[in-house]
Write a protein that holds these residues in place. Structure first.
Motif, PDB file in Angstrom:
ATOM      1  N   MET A  10       0.843  -1.194   0.000  1.00 51.63           N
ATOM      2  CA  MET A  10       0.000   0.000   0.000  1.00 51.63           C
ATOM      3  C   MET A  10       0.878   1.244   0.000  1.00 51.63           C
ATOM      4  SD  MET A  10      -2.812   0.861   2.913  1.00 51.63           S
ATOM      5  CE  MET A  10      -3.310   2.548   3.227  1.00 51.63           C
ATOM      6  N   THR A  11       0.369   2.322  -0.593  1.00 56.65           N
ATOM      7  CA  THR A  11       1.040   3.613  -0.571  1.00 56.65           C
ATOM      8  C   THR A  11       0.112   4.633   0.096  1.00 56.65           C
ATOM      9  OG1 THR A  11       0.180   4.397  -2.682  1.00 56.65           O
ATOM     10  CG2 THR A  11       2.216   3.076  -2.750  1.00 56.65           C
ATOM     11  N   ARG A  52      -4.784   7.447   6.891  1.00 53.86           N
ATOM     12  CA  ARG A  52      -3.496   8.105   6.631  1.00 53.86           C
ATOM     13  C   ARG A  52      -2.620   8.088   7.879  1.00 53.86           C
ATOM     14  NH1 ARG A  52      -6.292  12.622   3.323  1.00 53.86           N
ATOM     15  NH2 ARG A  52      -6.036  11.800   1.228  1.00 53.86           N
ATOM     16  N   ALA A  53      -3.208   8.438   9.020  1.00 55.01           N
ATOM     17  CA  ALA A  53      -2.444   8.473  10.274  1.00 55.01           C
ATOM     18  C   ALA A  53      -1.925   7.082  10.627  1.00 55.01           C
ATOM     19  CB  ALA A  53      -3.307   9.035  11.406  1.00 55.01           C
ATOM     20  N   HIS A  54      -2.784   6.069  10.508  1.00 53.71           N
ATOM     21  CA  HIS A  54      -2.335   4.701  10.801  1.00 53.71           C
ATOM     22  C   HIS A  54      -1.214   4.284   9.855  1.00 53.71           C
ATOM     23  CE1 HIS A  54      -5.025   3.349  13.949  1.00 53.71           C
ATOM     24  NE2 HIS A  54      -6.039   3.910  13.307  1.00 53.71           N
ATOM     25  N   PHE A  55      -1.357   4.624   8.591  1.00 52.41           N
ATOM     26  CA  PHE A  55      -0.347   4.256   7.600  1.00 52.41           C
ATOM     27  C   PHE A  55       0.983   4.957   7.894  1.00 52.41           C
ATOM     28  CE2 PHE A  55       1.830   4.757   3.503  1.00 52.41           C
ATOM     29  CZ  PHE A  55       1.925   3.429   3.128  1.00 52.41           C
ATOM     30  N   GLU A  56       0.925   6.256   8.158  1.00 52.07           N
ATOM     31  CA  GLU A  56       2.153   7.025   8.391  1.00 52.07           C
ATOM     32  C   GLU A  56       2.838   6.654   9.702  1.00 52.07           C
ATOM     33  OE1 GLU A  56       1.395  11.129   5.934  1.00 52.07           O
ATOM     34  OE2 GLU A  56       0.500  10.986   7.937  1.00 52.07           O
ATOM     35  N   VAL A  66      -2.421  -4.022  -0.599  1.00 52.26           N
ATOM     36  CA  VAL A  66      -3.676  -3.823  -1.315  1.00 52.26           C
ATOM     37  C   VAL A  66      -3.765  -4.839  -2.440  1.00 52.26           C
ATOM     38  CG1 VAL A  66      -3.965  -1.370  -0.756  1.00 52.26           C
ATOM     39  CG2 VAL A  66      -2.719  -2.026  -2.828  1.00 52.26           C
ATOM     40  N   ALA A  67      -5.010  -5.171  -2.773  1.00 51.89           N
ATOM     41  CA  ALA A  67      -5.299  -6.019  -3.924  1.00 51.89           C
ATOM     42  C   ALA A  67      -5.833  -5.113  -5.018  1.00 51.89           C
ATOM     43  CB  ALA A  67      -6.338  -7.072  -3.559  1.00 51.89           C
ATOM     44  N   TRP A  76      -7.795  -4.651   0.956  1.00 56.51           N
ATOM     45  CA  TRP A  76      -6.715  -4.175   1.819  1.00 56.51           C
ATOM     46  C   TRP A  76      -6.525  -5.154   2.965  1.00 56.51           C
ATOM     47  CZ3 TRP A  76      -8.189  -1.883   6.808  1.00 56.51           C
ATOM     48  CH2 TRP A  76      -7.095  -1.435   7.554  1.00 56.51           C
ATOM     49  N   ALA A  77      -5.282  -5.379   3.320  1.00 55.02           N
ATOM     50  CA  ALA A  77      -4.943  -6.184   4.494  1.00 55.02           C
ATOM     51  C   ALA A  77      -3.782  -5.527   5.213  1.00 55.02           C
ATOM     52  CB  ALA A  77      -4.558  -7.610   4.082  1.00 55.02           C
TER      53      ALA A  77
END
Length: 176
Positions: A10-11, A52-56, A66-67, A76-77
């Motif tokens: 994921m990006t 976004r916060a969780h990803f960053e 991501v699929a 998404w996983a």
């Protein structure tokens, strides 16, 4: 696996679509298992900054995948170290897996789970654990087909003032 389906990391640019998949996934998968008012109140626009916060802020070892189906993100996983209270264990945990409701049954969820499991095995985690709603028989069958089994652990999960019990599933990966 269908050649139109591709799993990738994921990006940050995927966060909006992942937020939509998560919200719509909850609304479709948990209907009748959680208070409808809570599900109806979920909002994609509010979820985007959380994703976004969780990803960053993803910690060491947290992996978001991501699929894509023909270039469109459809699932998404997220997995990483197992969270046992504040303690990190050697086990891995599948934190989340969601597929866009219009793509249920097309293989994206299975592909995401296979990739997450393979990455956890490659990282030498001895087991992969996950939590699933006790009443979510469809998800439980999905995990059982992938080699996971309930291990007897359960915990309450509160949603909209209602207790929705979860059960833990585990799969031995063989890492040491």
């Amino acid at each position: 696996m269908d050649e139109r389906l591709h799993i990738r990391g994921m990006t940050l640019a995927d966060c909006g679509r992942v937020a939509e998949i998560r919200v719509r996934g909850w609304q479709a998968a948990y209907r009748g298992m959680m208070p409808q008012a809570h599900l109806d109140g979920l909002d994609v626009a509010e979820e985007v900054p959380r994703r976004r916060a969780h990803f960053e802020r993803a910690g060491d070892g947290v992996v978001n995948l991501v699929a894509e189906w023909d270039g469109e993100v459809v699932g998404w996983a997220c997995h990483g170290p197992y969270r046992d209270g504040g303690l990190r264990t050697r086990d891995a945990e599948l934190y989340a897996i969601y597929v866009a409701p219009d793509r249920f049954g097309h293989g994206a969820g299975s592909a995401l789970l296979r990739e997450s499991t393979a990455r956890c095995a490659a990282a030498r985690h001895p087991r992969m654990l996950l939590w699933v709603l006790e009443r979510n028989s469809g998800a439980r069958r999905f995990y059982e087909r992938a080699g996971f089994a309930a291990d007897g652990a359960s915990e309450p999960f509160e949603v909209g003032g209602v207790e929705v019990p979860e059960v833990r599933y585990a799969r031995v990966l063989g890492g040491s």
